[in-house]
Design a protein around this motif. Structure first.
Motif, PDB file in Angstrom:
ATOM      1  N   LEU A 134     -17.131   7.740  -5.357  1.00 23.76           N
ATOM      2  CA  LEU A 134     -18.279   6.969  -4.884  1.00 23.76           C
ATOM      3  C   LEU A 134     -19.338   6.863  -5.970  1.00 23.76           C
ATOM      4  CD1 LEU A 134     -18.569   8.300  -1.216  1.00 23.76           C
ATOM      5  CD2 LEU A 134     -17.697   6.092  -1.974  1.00 23.76           C
ATOM      6  N   ARG A 135     -19.456   7.897  -6.792  1.00 25.38           N
ATOM      7  CA  ARG A 135     -20.435   7.858  -7.877  1.00 25.38           C
ATOM      8  C   ARG A 135     -20.074   6.786  -8.909  1.00 25.38           C
ATOM      9  NH1 ARG A 135     -24.174  11.410  -9.191  1.00 25.38           N
ATOM     10  NH2 ARG A 135     -23.278  12.951  -7.773  1.00 25.38           N
ATOM     11  N   ALA A 161     -20.750   3.418  -7.358  1.00 21.77           N
ATOM     12  CA  ALA A 161     -22.190   3.174  -7.296  1.00 21.77           C
ATOM     13  C   ALA A 161     -22.730   2.755  -8.655  1.00 21.77           C
ATOM     14  CB  ALA A 161     -22.911   4.429  -6.799  1.00 21.77           C
ATOM     15  N   LYS A 185     -27.692   3.695  -6.321  1.00 19.23           N
ATOM     16  CA  LYS A 185     -27.559   5.140  -6.216  1.00 19.23           C
ATOM     17  C   LYS A 185     -26.421   5.469  -5.260  1.00 19.23           C
ATOM     18  CE  LYS A 185     -31.141   6.020  -8.832  1.00 19.23           C
ATOM     19  NZ  LYS A 185     -30.967   6.610 -10.175  1.00 19.23           N
ATOM     20  N   ALA A 186     -25.692   6.543  -5.555  1.00 16.15           N
ATOM     21  CA  ALA A 186     -24.537   6.915  -4.729  1.00 16.15           C
ATOM     22  C   ALA A 186     -24.870   7.028  -3.243  1.00 16.15           C
ATOM     23  CB  ALA A 186     -23.925   8.209  -5.251  1.00 16.15           C
ATOM     24  N   PRO A 187     -26.026   7.598  -2.870  1.00 21.14           N
ATOM     25  CA  PRO A 187     -26.329   7.709  -1.429  1.00 21.14           C
ATOM     26  C   PRO A 187     -26.343   6.367  -0.701  1.00 21.14           C
ATOM     27  CG  PRO A 187     -27.746   9.168  -2.678  1.00 21.14           C
ATOM     28  CD  PRO A 187     -27.018   8.329  -3.680  1.00 21.14           C
ATOM     29  N   ALA A 188     -26.590   5.274  -1.438  1.00 25.70           N
ATOM     30  CA  ALA A 188     -26.614   3.966  -0.788  1.00 25.70           C
ATOM     31  C   ALA A 188     -25.255   3.617  -0.195  1.00 25.70           C
ATOM     32  CB  ALA A 188     -27.027   2.890  -1.790  1.00 25.70           C
ATOM     33  N   TYR A 217     -23.243   5.661   1.244  1.00 24.08           N
ATOM     34  CA  TYR A 217     -22.987   6.427   2.468  1.00 24.08           C
ATOM     35  C   TYR A 217     -23.510   5.719   3.711  1.00 24.08           C
ATOM     36  CZ  TYR A 217     -21.263  10.284  -0.350  1.00 24.08           C
ATOM     37  OH  TYR A 217     -20.517  11.049  -1.206  1.00 24.08           O
ATOM     38  N   TRP A 218     -24.315   4.680   3.530  1.00 22.52           N
ATOM     39  CA  TRP A 218     -24.695   3.865   4.669  1.00 22.52           C
ATOM     40  C   TRP A 218     -23.491   3.081   5.184  1.00 22.52           C
ATOM     41  CZ3 TRP A 218     -29.059   4.219   7.318  1.00 22.52           C
ATOM     42  CH2 TRP A 218     -30.184   4.784   6.697  1.00 22.52           C
ATOM     43  N   LYS A 262     -18.742   7.000   5.228  1.00 25.14           N
ATOM     44  CA  LYS A 262     -19.150   8.390   5.372  1.00 25.14           C
ATOM     45  C   LYS A 262     -18.512   9.295   4.325  1.00 25.14           C
ATOM     46  CE  LYS A 262     -15.626   9.620   8.821  1.00 25.14           C
ATOM     47  NZ  LYS A 262     -15.388  10.181  10.175  1.00 25.14           N
ATOM     48  N   ASP A 263     -17.334   8.886   3.806  1.00 22.76           N
ATOM     49  CA  ASP A 263     -16.654   9.689   2.786  1.00 22.76           C
ATOM     50  C   ASP A 263     -15.639   8.810   2.070  1.00 22.76           C
ATOM     51  OD1 ASP A 263     -14.495   9.445   4.582  1.00 22.76           O
ATOM     52  OD2 ASP A 263     -14.881  11.412   5.471  1.00 22.76           O
TER      53      ASP A 263
END
Length: 216
Positions: free
Chosen positions: A32-33, A36, A42-45, A47-48, A51-52
């Motif tokens: 995911l990194r 991204a 950013k990687a957290p984006a 996760y919207w 989930k994995d």
């Protein structure tokens, strides 16, 4: 500051980017990194939307299926053998279009219902030919499992278009197995002409299905 507007981030765009990167870095290098960074977020984006990584693989497999289905034409007059041949030939071709394509596809669950029309049509054709629903399911699953397993092995030896493992020398293998002449000779059959191997293996599967259920 740039005024250029980027395309909105959604599941389809992320999966499409992941499939493109897959051909560059392979499944083990895909994270995911990495995705991204390619999308400049950013990687957290991500996760919207996922989930994995498994959820992302499910979406990637779904995208692969949609592209495959668009390129496979079924004839309502197909015999059950013809339908399973077309389905599994199309699957192999699609998987070989991606580095580690079979590993990505294996064990995933489709995220939508795009696969349902073809699945329904195939099951209707097989049950119309005399299979029970359970038998039709087993027949389709067995042919599918053969194709996935075959391509995983094929891509283990030839990871991507035109590539081949550099550590395989069939002649050296034969030399090392010289005291086992049949085992030595089989190298040329095991590690070459994957198209022939696939067609023969799939023919064996279909013949086994016909023999098992007594349906011509």
């Amino acid at each position: 500051m740039s005024t250029e507007r980027r395309a909105p981030l959604d599941r389809e765009r992320v999966a499409d980017t992941a499939l493109r990167l897959l051909n560059e870095v392979g499944l083990d290098g895909l994270s995911l990194r990495v995705i991204a960074r390619e999308l400049d977020v950013k990687a957290p984006a991500l996760y919207w939307h996922f989930k994995d990584k498994q959820a992302l693989l499910d979406e990637m497999a779904t995208q692969m299926y949609r592209r495959m289905a668009a390129g496979v034409a079924f004839d309502p007059a197909d015999t059950w053998q013809e339908r399973l041949l077309k389905t599994n030939r199309g699957l192999r071709t699609a998987l070989l279009g991606y580095r580690d394509g079979a590993r990505v596809f294996s064990g995933t669950r489709f995220t939508g219902t795009a696969h349902a029309p073809a699945l329904e049509a195939n099951l209707r054709l097989l049950t119309g030919a005399g299979f029970t629903l359970a038998q039709a399911t087993d027949a389709g699953r067995t042919a599918n499992a053969f194709t996935l397993g075959f391509v995983i092995e094929e891509q283990g030896m030839r990871p991507f278009r035109g590539e081949a493992r550099q550590d395989l020398d069939i002649g050296e293998r034969a030399r090392l197995l010289a005291e086992f002449p049949l085992a030595a000779a089989v190298g040329e059959l095991l590690f070459d002409d994957y198209d022939r191997q696939f067609e023969e293996g799939l023919a064996l599967v279909l013949a086994g299905i016909a023999a098992r259920y007594g349906i011509d």
